[in-house]
Write an enzyme that holds these catalytic residues in place. Structure first.
Site, PDB file in Angstrom:
ATOM      1  N   GLN A  18       0.800  -1.217   0.000  1.00  0.00           N
ATOM      2  CA  GLN A  18       0.000   0.000   0.000  1.00  0.00           C
ATOM      3  C   GLN A  18       0.837   1.274   0.000  1.00  0.00           C
ATOM      4  O   GLN A  18       0.324   2.337  -0.357  1.00  0.00           O
ATOM      5  CB  GLN A  18      -0.935   0.008   1.211  1.00  0.00           C
ATOM      6  CG  GLN A  18      -2.024  -1.055   1.134  1.00  0.00           C
ATOM      7  CD  GLN A  18      -2.951  -1.016   2.323  1.00  0.00           C
ATOM      8  OE1 GLN A  18      -2.666  -1.640   3.337  1.00  0.00           O
ATOM      9  NE2 GLN A  18      -4.039  -0.293   2.222  1.00  0.00           N
ATOM     10  N   ARG A  75       4.351  -0.094  13.080  1.00  0.00           N
ATOM     11  CA  ARG A  75       4.018  -1.407  12.526  1.00  0.00           C
ATOM     12  C   ARG A  75       4.033  -1.312  11.000  1.00  0.00           C
ATOM     13  O   ARG A  75       3.240  -0.585  10.406  1.00  0.00           O
ATOM     14  CB  ARG A  75       2.639  -1.861  13.011  1.00  0.00           C
ATOM     15  CG  ARG A  75       2.258  -3.210  12.438  1.00  0.00           C
ATOM     16  CD  ARG A  75       0.852  -3.634  12.810  1.00  0.00           C
ATOM     17  NE  ARG A  75       0.522  -4.815  12.020  1.00  0.00           N
ATOM     18  CZ  ARG A  75      -0.642  -5.045  11.448  1.00  0.00           C
ATOM     19  NH1 ARG A  75      -1.644  -4.173  11.572  1.00  0.00           N
ATOM     20  NH2 ARG A  75      -0.836  -6.128  10.747  1.00  0.00           N
ATOM     21  N   HIS A 119       1.179  -9.437   4.875  1.00  0.00           N
ATOM     22  CA  HIS A 119       0.032  -8.547   4.740  1.00  0.00           C
ATOM     23  C   HIS A 119      -0.490  -8.674   3.305  1.00  0.00           C
ATOM     24  O   HIS A 119      -0.536  -7.701   2.557  1.00  0.00           O
ATOM     25  CB  HIS A 119       0.430  -7.110   5.076  1.00  0.00           C
ATOM     26  CG  HIS A 119      -0.737  -6.227   5.417  1.00  0.00           C
ATOM     27  ND1 HIS A 119      -0.797  -5.469   6.558  1.00  0.00           N
ATOM     28  CD2 HIS A 119      -1.901  -5.993   4.767  1.00  0.00           C
ATOM     29  CE1 HIS A 119      -1.926  -4.792   6.593  1.00  0.00           C
ATOM     30  NE2 HIS A 119      -2.617  -5.090   5.505  1.00  0.00           N
ATOM     31  N   ASN A 163      -1.409 -10.795   8.945  1.00  0.00           N
ATOM     32  CA  ASN A 163      -2.384  -9.724   9.121  1.00  0.00           C
ATOM     33  C   ASN A 163      -3.741 -10.155   8.571  1.00  0.00           C
ATOM     34  O   ASN A 163      -3.857 -10.531   7.402  1.00  0.00           O
ATOM     35  CB  ASN A 163      -1.953  -8.458   8.391  1.00  0.00           C
ATOM     36  CG  ASN A 163      -2.995  -7.361   8.519  1.00  0.00           C
ATOM     37  OD1 ASN A 163      -3.127  -6.738   9.563  1.00  0.00           O
ATOM     38  ND2 ASN A 163      -3.785  -7.147   7.464  1.00  0.00           N
ATOM     39  N   GLU A 164      -4.756 -10.107   9.423  1.00  0.00           N
ATOM     40  CA  GLU A 164      -6.143 -10.328   9.036  1.00  0.00           C
ATOM     41  C   GLU A 164      -6.349 -11.525   8.102  1.00  0.00           C
ATOM     42  O   GLU A 164      -6.834 -11.400   6.977  1.00  0.00           O
ATOM     43  CB  GLU A 164      -6.718  -9.068   8.388  1.00  0.00           C
ATOM     44  CG  GLU A 164      -6.766  -7.886   9.323  1.00  0.00           C
ATOM     45  CD  GLU A 164      -7.487  -6.680   8.758  1.00  0.00           C
ATOM     46  OE1 GLU A 164      -7.885  -5.805   9.552  1.00  0.00           O
ATOM     47  OE2 GLU A 164      -7.667  -6.600   7.530  1.00  0.00           O
ATOM     48  N   ASN A 285      -7.409  -5.885  15.167  1.00  0.00           N
ATOM     49  CA  ASN A 285      -7.748  -4.850  14.200  1.00  0.00           C
ATOM     50  C   ASN A 285      -9.254  -4.634  14.256  1.00  0.00           C
ATOM     51  O   ASN A 285     -10.028  -5.579  14.050  1.00  0.00           O
ATOM     52  CB  ASN A 285      -7.353  -5.266  12.779  1.00  0.00           C
ATOM     53  CG  ASN A 285      -5.853  -5.375  12.594  1.00  0.00           C
ATOM     54  OD1 ASN A 285      -5.075  -5.162  13.517  1.00  0.00           O
ATOM     55  ND2 ASN A 285      -5.438  -5.708  11.380  1.00  0.00           N
ATOM     56  N   TYR A 287     -12.516  -2.011  13.101  1.00  0.00           N
ATOM     57  CA  TYR A 287     -13.048  -0.879  12.347  1.00  0.00           C
ATOM     58  C   TYR A 287     -14.525  -0.627  12.627  1.00  0.00           C
ATOM     59  O   TYR A 287     -14.932   0.520  12.780  1.00  0.00           O
ATOM     60  CB  TYR A 287     -12.822  -1.093  10.844  1.00  0.00           C
ATOM     61  CG  TYR A 287     -11.370  -0.980  10.462  1.00  0.00           C
ATOM     62  CD1 TYR A 287     -10.796   0.251  10.222  1.00  0.00           C
ATOM     63  CD2 TYR A 287     -10.551  -2.104  10.395  1.00  0.00           C
ATOM     64  CE1 TYR A 287      -9.448   0.381   9.906  1.00  0.00           C
ATOM     65  CE2 TYR A 287      -9.203  -1.994  10.089  1.00  0.00           C
ATOM     66  CZ  TYR A 287      -8.661  -0.746   9.840  1.00  0.00           C
ATOM     67  OH  TYR A 287      -7.325  -0.629   9.553  1.00  0.00           O
ATOM     68  N   TRP A 394      -4.410   3.205  12.085  1.00  0.00           N
ATOM     69  CA  TRP A 394      -4.335   2.991  10.643  1.00  0.00           C
ATOM     70  C   TRP A 394      -4.871   4.257   9.995  1.00  0.00           C
ATOM     71  O   TRP A 394      -6.042   4.551  10.121  1.00  0.00           O
ATOM     72  CB  TRP A 394      -5.158   1.763  10.207  1.00  0.00           C
ATOM     73  CG  TRP A 394      -4.960   1.515   8.749  1.00  0.00           C
ATOM     74  CD1 TRP A 394      -5.663   2.075   7.710  1.00  0.00           C
ATOM     75  CD2 TRP A 394      -3.954   0.694   8.157  1.00  0.00           C
ATOM     76  NE1 TRP A 394      -5.157   1.656   6.518  1.00  0.00           N
ATOM     77  CE2 TRP A 394      -4.102   0.813   6.759  1.00  0.00           C
ATOM     78  CE3 TRP A 394      -2.936  -0.106   8.666  1.00  0.00           C
ATOM     79  CZ2 TRP A 394      -3.267   0.143   5.855  1.00  0.00           C
ATOM     80  CZ3 TRP A 394      -2.117  -0.777   7.774  1.00  0.00           C
ATOM     81  CH2 TRP A 394      -2.293  -0.647   6.396  1.00  0.00           C
ATOM     82  N   GLU A 401      -5.469   1.892  -1.358  1.00  0.00           N
ATOM     83  CA  GLU A 401      -6.398   1.146  -0.507  1.00  0.00           C
ATOM     84  C   GLU A 401      -6.993  -0.061  -1.240  1.00  0.00           C
ATOM     85  O   GLU A 401      -8.186  -0.133  -1.522  1.00  0.00           O
ATOM     86  CB  GLU A 401      -7.498   2.087   0.004  1.00  0.00           C
ATOM     87  CG  GLU A 401      -8.473   1.468   0.988  1.00  0.00           C
ATOM     88  CD  GLU A 401      -7.807   0.783   2.172  1.00  0.00           C
ATOM     89  OE1 GLU A 401      -8.316  -0.259   2.604  1.00  0.00           O
ATOM     90  OE2 GLU A 401      -6.773   1.293   2.666  1.00  0.00           O
ATOM     91  N   TRP A 402      -6.109  -1.014  -1.604  1.00  0.00           N
ATOM     92  CA  TRP A 402      -6.544  -2.282  -2.178  1.00  0.00           C
ATOM     93  C   TRP A 402      -7.498  -2.081  -3.351  1.00  0.00           C
ATOM     94  O   TRP A 402      -7.196  -1.287  -4.247  1.00  0.00           O
ATOM     95  CB  TRP A 402      -7.112  -3.186  -1.082  1.00  0.00           C
ATOM     96  CG  TRP A 402      -6.188  -3.372   0.085  1.00  0.00           C
ATOM     97  CD1 TRP A 402      -6.377  -2.963   1.372  1.00  0.00           C
ATOM     98  CD2 TRP A 402      -4.873  -3.972   0.072  1.00  0.00           C
ATOM     99  NE1 TRP A 402      -5.300  -3.277   2.156  1.00  0.00           N
ATOM    100  CE2 TRP A 402      -4.354  -3.902   1.393  1.00  0.00           C
ATOM    101  CE3 TRP A 402      -4.090  -4.565  -0.927  1.00  0.00           C
ATOM    102  CZ2 TRP A 402      -3.094  -4.398   1.734  1.00  0.00           C
ATOM    103  CZ3 TRP A 402      -2.837  -5.068  -0.585  1.00  0.00           C
ATOM    104  CH2 TRP A 402      -2.359  -4.986   0.729  1.00  0.00           C
TER     105      TRP A 402
END
Length: 444
Positions: A18, A75, A119, A163-164, A285, A287, A394, A401-402
């Site tokens: 990213q 991070r 990630h 990650n996630e 994480n 949101y 974040w 953003e993906w």
């Protein structure tokens, strides 16, 4: 703002694809996101991470921004294809050299390096061989973890394996919205298992190279029913098992949740013991919460996701619900009890349409309100007895953003993508004062 415990870790988070750019520089190989982003129709604005924020060349400038902000930790993620371009075989020394320069630069400014090993940017040759559907990828991941720890294990202060993994499984392999673009729905369970197996193998590899603590960063979401019937409650149970339990229960020796009826033929004798290798920190994480109701007849899924009303919304149309973070931390504390290690909030943030005003300043009061509410929720969870030892925003920078490309801005620092110019937003100044005050208070 309430006070925080002594030693509380104040950080910011990013990920390699990213922000780094330099996609073809210095021996880096292609990842699944390079392939996906260059496939027509996959990214909202047709962009890619080829240049992103050019952090690969501007990392010293970004470290200076962190030092001025006053964070105690950064991070970042290591790009697997930059270190081992084909996912196995030859190592790329220039890739490791970059991360060594980054880590040393952080330490010189008194900032703890927190390294995430995966990630989502799987080397494309491994995807061509089956990716996370292939058990072999878990073993290649452990080899890669060993290589990175061999070089940086004496300086990285916290290691995060994955990650996630839920998001990578669900969006990358369940619905196909993310790379690698597979749409397997519940047939994606082997991706879950092989990621967790890779995590467990990597924990063992890291322990052999470093005394630094080891963690995994999971995405969590409190699940709220949109109806009160038995079918709605069953839908909530199914979604909670998928999103919140699937990647957590096995970490603490509880195996996989049975509510979803997954075919577990990918699980071999001894795998669950490997996955349950003790971790020192659980990365959380958070949101937003998720609304769920019973599905329509004939749906391939045992739940239907629905919007939650009554909340402010971000530019991503996500509900802003700080109470959900306190609820989630309480849920983890109640479900896992003494098995739960200290928790760090490894991602928490929001996207808004932030642009400079006529004077070149970037005002983002909604982000300030978001961070204020979520930090207060963390403090409330600490008061509830949850051992929360850090909070990472974040993100440091607006970034790629993906699947949304450059259309969503999460940063404390505005990035003008054509020039790369960095402009700290008003939230950056606000957080700098919060951190400075917190550190003064705990120093007394």
């Amino acid at each position: 703002m309430p006070s925080f415990p002594a030693g509380f870790r104040w950080g910011v988070s990013t990920s390699a694809y990213q922000i780094e750019g330099a996609a073809g520089a210095d021996g880096r190989g292609p990842s699944i996101w390079d392939t996906f982003a260059h496939s027509p129709g996959r990214i909202v604005d047709g962009s890619s991470g080829d240049v992103a924020c050019d952090h690969y060349h501007r990392y010293a400038e970004d470290i200076a921004l962190m030092a001025e902000l006053g964070v105690t930790a950064y991070r970042f993620s290591v790009a697997w294809p930059r270190v081992r371009p084909t996912g196995s075989g030859a190592v790329n020394p220039a890739g490791l050299d970059f991360y060594e320069r980054l880590v040393d630069g952080l330490l010189e400014r008194g900032i703890d390096p927190v390294a995430t090993l995966f990630h989502w940017d799987l080397p494309q040759p491994l995807e061509d061989a089956g990716g996370w559907l292939n058990r072999d990828t878990a073993h290649r991941f452990a080899e890669y973890a060993d290589l990175v720890a061999e070089r940086l294990g004496d300086r990285v202060k916290l290691w995060i394996t994955l990650n996630e993994p839920f998001i990578h499984m669900s969006l990358g392999h369940g619905t196909g919205e993310h790379a690698p673009g597979r749409a397997l729905l519940f047939d994606a369970f082997p991706v879950a298992h092989h990621q967790l197996l890779g995590h467990g193998l990597a924990v063992t590899a890291l322990r052999a190279r470093t005394a630094a603590p080891v963690a995994i960063a999971n995405n969590y979401s409190p699940v709220r029913a949109a109806g009160d019937g038995p079918a709605d409650r069953s839908a909530v149970a199914a979604y909670e098992a998928l999103h919140n339990q699937l990647f957590t229960d096995p970490l603490f020796g509880r195996g996989y949740p049975t509510e979803l009826g997954f075919d577990q033929s990918a699980v071999r004798d001894g795998d669950l013991d490997v996955i349950a290798a003790p971790i020192d920190v659980l990365g959380v994480n958070y949101y937003n919460p998720t609304g769920v109701r019973a599905p329509e007849d004939g749906s391939p899924l045992p739940f239907e996701l629905v919007p939650l009303d009554g909340y402010p919304r971000t530019a991503f149309d996500w509900p802003v619900a700080p109470d959900g973070l306190r609820e989630l931390l309480g849920w983890l504390h109640g479900r896992y009890g003494a098995d739960l290690p200290p928790v760090q909030i490894t991602e928490s943030g929001c996207a808004y349409d932030d642009e400079p005003d006529a004077d070149g300043r970037v005002h983002d009061p909604d982000r300030i309100a978001y961070l204020d509410g979520h930090l207060r929720a963390v403090r409330a969870a600490v008061d509830d007895g949850v051992d929360v030892t850090g909070y990472f925003v974040w993100s440091l920078l607006d970034n790629w953003e993906w699947a949304e490309g450059f259309t969503k801005r999460f940063g404390l620092v505005h990035v003008d993508y054509p020039t790369g110019r960095r402009t700290p937003k008003s939230s950056y100044a606000w957080l700098r004062e919060v951190i400075a005050t917190a550190r003064r208070d705990t120093a007394r």
